[in-house]
Design an enzyme around this catalytic site. Structure first.
Site, PDB file in Angstrom:
ATOM      1  N   HIS A   1       0.836  -1.200   0.000  1.00 10.52           N
ATOM      2  CA  HIS A   1       0.000   0.000   0.000  1.00 10.52           C
ATOM      3  C   HIS A   1       0.873   1.254   0.000  1.00 10.52           C
ATOM      4  CE1 HIS A   1      -3.573   2.374   0.800  1.00 10.52           C
ATOM      5  NE2 HIS A   1      -3.040   2.845   1.910  1.00 10.52           N
ATOM      6  N   ALA A   2       1.925   1.251   0.787  1.00  5.12           N
ATOM      7  CA  ALA A   2       2.841   2.391   0.856  1.00  5.12           C
ATOM      8  C   ALA A   2       3.508   2.631  -0.499  1.00  5.12           C
ATOM      9  CB  ALA A   2       3.891   2.152   1.942  1.00  5.12           C
TER      10      ALA A   2
END
Length: 122
Positions: A92-93
């Protein structure tokens, strides 16, 4: 079911997991800030305030640079032979960072197009 030690992989400690999560959160926060600033830049350009648009785009790049520094920590560890487990938070990052960088590139081009359009009196 085999655990990580039977597959030849070291078990991640709680401290290592927390450190990875903090890096992930750092990337998400910085990349999110970079993306927001880039879109603020676009809004300023749309209203003809190119000085503000350029400043916001530069601020966006600085925020993305901080996210990139966090990412580099992980890459350096990997290059040194310390494998980083990849989890949903890290993915996600990375997605946030990639999206912010793409937004910056496209918005930079749009700011330039607004300037050219104004210079031509359109």
């Amino acid at each position: 079911m085999a655990n990580e030690t039977t597959m030849g992989m070291p078990v991640e400690t709680e401290e290592e997991r927390e450190a990875r999560e903090m890096i992930s959160f750092g990337i998400i926060a910085s990349a999110g800030q970079a993306r927001s600033l880039a879109f603020e830049s676009l809004k300023a350009a749309r209203s003809g305030d190119y000085a503000t648009a350029e400043k916001l785009l530069n601020d966006s790049r600085e925020a993305a640079l901080e996210a990139h520094h966090q990412q580099t920590k992980l890459l350096s560890k990997e290059a040194a032979g310390e494998h980083t487990p990849v989890d949903v938070m890290l993915v996600h990052a990375q997605d946030h960072l990639m999206t912010a960088m793409l937004a910056q590139e496209l918005i930079g081009e749009l700011v330039n197009l607004y300037k050219v359009k104004e210079d031509k009196g359109e």
